[in-house]
Write a protein that holds these residues in place. Structure first.
Motif, mmCIF file in Angstrom:
data_model
loop_
_atom_site.group_PDB
_atom_site.id
_atom_site.type_symbol
_atom_site.label_atom_id
_atom_site.label_comp_id
_atom_site.label_asym_id
_atom_site.label_seq_id
_atom_site.Cartn_x
_atom_site.Cartn_y
_atom_site.Cartn_z
ATOM 1 N N SER A 6 0.836 -1.194 0.000
ATOM 2 C CA SER A 6 0.000 0.000 0.000
ATOM 3 C C SER A 6 0.870 1.243 0.000
ATOM 4 C CB SER A 6 -0.913 -0.006 1.234
ATOM 5 O OG SER A 6 -1.745 -1.139 1.230
ATOM 6 N N GLU A 7 0.229 2.365 -0.278
ATOM 7 C CA GLU A 7 0.964 3.623 -0.319
ATOM 8 C C GLU A 7 1.479 3.989 1.067
ATOM 9 O OE1 GLU A 7 -1.251 6.731 -2.062
ATOM 10 O OE2 GLU A 7 -1.682 5.647 -3.913
ATOM 11 N N ASN A 8 2.604 4.671 1.073
ATOM 12 C CA ASN A 8 3.170 5.180 2.306
ATOM 13 C C ASN A 8 2.933 6.678 2.404
ATOM 14 O OD1 ASN A 8 4.236 2.629 3.045
ATOM 15 N ND2 ASN A 8 5.971 2.962 1.671
ATOM 16 N N PHE A 9 3.326 7.244 3.532
ATOM 17 C CA PHE A 9 3.155 8.678 3.740
ATOM 18 C C PHE A 9 4.029 9.438 2.739
ATOM 19 C CE2 PHE A 9 4.188 12.733 5.666
ATOM 20 C CZ PHE A 9 2.954 13.178 6.097
ATOM 21 N N ASP A 10 3.405 10.318 1.975
ATOM 22 C CA ASP A 10 4.117 11.097 0.965
ATOM 23 C C ASP A 10 4.715 12.334 1.622
ATOM 24 O OD1 ASP A 10 5.142 12.242 -1.257
ATOM 25 O OD2 ASP A 10 3.223 12.519 -2.308
ATOM 26 N N ILE A 11 6.034 12.336 1.765
ATOM 27 C CA ILE A 11 6.719 13.423 2.461
ATOM 28 C C ILE A 11 6.635 14.728 1.688
ATOM 29 C CG2 ILE A 11 8.998 13.151 1.439
ATOM 30 C CD1 ILE A 11 8.292 13.572 5.176
ATOM 31 N N ARG A 12 6.282 14.664 0.398
ATOM 32 C CA ARG A 12 6.254 15.875 -0.423
ATOM 33 C C ARG A 12 5.121 16.817 -0.064
ATOM 34 N NH1 ARG A 12 6.322 13.094 -6.220
ATOM 35 N NH2 ARG A 12 4.827 11.816 -5.062
ATOM 36 N N ILE A 13 4.141 16.358 0.724
ATOM 37 C CA ILE A 13 3.051 17.252 1.108
ATOM 38 C C ILE A 13 3.501 18.288 2.129
ATOM 39 C CG2 ILE A 13 1.375 15.414 0.724
ATOM 40 C CD1 ILE A 13 1.051 15.345 3.797
ATOM 41 N N ILE A 14 4.646 18.046 2.763
ATOM 42 C CA ILE A 14 5.138 19.008 3.756
ATOM 43 C C ILE A 14 5.859 20.130 3.007
ATOM 44 C CG2 ILE A 14 6.607 19.350 5.770
ATOM 45 C CD1 ILE A 14 6.225 16.458 6.483
ATOM 46 N N ASN A 15 5.159 21.240 2.806
ATOM 47 C CA ASN A 15 5.719 22.399 2.119
ATOM 48 C C ASN A 15 5.595 23.628 3.017
ATOM 49 O OD1 ASN A 15 2.981 22.938 2.045
ATOM 50 N ND2 ASN A 15 2.752 22.263 -0.076
ATOM 51 N N ASN A 16 5.993 24.772 2.486
ATOM 52 C CA ASN A 16 5.967 26.004 3.279
ATOM 53 C C ASN A 16 4.557 26.366 3.718
ATOM 54 O OD1 ASN A 16 8.728 26.392 3.158
ATOM 55 N ND2 ASN A 16 8.636 27.579 1.258
ATOM 56 N N ILE B 219 -4.095 23.737 14.119
ATOM 57 C CA ILE B 219 -5.332 22.955 14.032
ATOM 58 C C ILE B 219 -5.573 22.498 12.601
ATOM 59 C CG2 ILE B 219 -6.773 25.012 13.698
ATOM 60 C CD1 ILE B 219 -7.766 21.966 15.781
ATOM 61 N N ASP B 220 -5.170 23.330 11.610
ATOM 62 C CA ASP B 220 -5.367 22.977 10.203
ATOM 63 C C ASP B 220 -4.360 21.927 9.741
ATOM 64 O OD1 ASP B 220 -7.431 24.809 10.037
ATOM 65 O OD2 ASP B 220 -6.110 26.435 9.416
ATOM 66 N N SER B 221 -3.087 22.111 10.103
ATOM 67 C CA SER B 221 -2.057 21.165 9.669
ATOM 68 C C SER B 221 -2.257 19.788 10.301
ATOM 69 C CB SER B 221 -0.671 21.699 10.016
ATOM 70 O OG SER B 221 -0.546 21.906 11.407
#
Length: 211
Positions: free
Chosen positions: A144-154, A162-164
């Motif tokens: 299965s897919e793993n956590f995509d580290i690329r979503i962590i951006n500025n 609360i949003d993050s």
């Protein structure tokens, strides 16, 4: 006359100085408003974060994600053991229950005992091959897919907490769902592989005892 003119000039200078001081104070208050707004926003964010259970929910989701990943690794290890057992059984019964002999018995005059021997011999190899095939399918199942580290951006880094955290929670819940769905399918394959292996061992014992 000159005294009056001088007084007039002094008053004008005082008025100008007062206006400059007022403008400086106004500009200073404008600069202070922005940090205050940021501070108020952060305090509101912290208050909302503390009032919810989102942090605890994220911890639960992350733990479940790790558990599901460990389950897949455990399934792969057990499938590897089954394949090893399959190879050992095939080597040990190759001379005692040869396939060529089972095929040759099919062309002999059939009796009830010979028919049982042929059926038992065929079932031994069918169950062994089935067990091996199920074990191989477990290993080759796509992860299965793993956590995509690329979503962590500025944008995410500087977002309100609360949003993050809400975004992280949503991602981990989706990952847990996908991993659990795949693991349920793998668990069924493992059960089939184990049972067919057990059946083959029982049939081997019966075959070697009777014939």
């Amino acid at each position: 006359m000159s005294t009056t003119k001088k007084d007039s000039n002094n008053m004008t200078e005082n008025i100008n100085n007062t206006e400059e001081q007022y403008n400086d104070l106004s500009n200073g208050s404008e600069h202070l408003e922005a940090p205050n707004e940021v501070k108020d926003s952060r305090e509101e964010d912290r208050r909302l974060y503390d009032l919810t259970s989102i942090s605890e929910c994220l911890n639960v989701a992350m733990n479940e994600y790790n558990l599901e990943r460990n389950k897949k690794q455990s399934f792969d290890n057990r499938a590897g053991i089954i394949i090893t057992v399959f190879a050992a059984i095939i080597i040990s019964i190759y001379d005692k229950i040869p396939i060529t002999e089972i095929i040759a018995d099919m062309y002999r005059p059939l009796t009830f005992a010979l028919l049982l021997q042929i059926i038992t011999g065929c079932l031994i190899y069918i169950s062994l091959i089935s067990s091996f095939a199920f074990a191989v399918r477990i290993i080759v199942v796509k992860s299965s897919e793993n956590f995509d580290i690329r979503i962590i951006n500025n944008e995410l880094i500087y977002a309100a907490k609360i949003d993050s955290v809400s975004k992280f929670l949503e991602i981990y819940l989706n990952l847990v769902y996908m991993h659990r769905k795949n693991n349920e399918s793998v668990a069924r394959l493992l059960a089939l592989s184990q049972w067919t292996m057990i059946i083959s061992i029982i049939l081997i014992l019966i075959y070697l005892t009777i014939w």
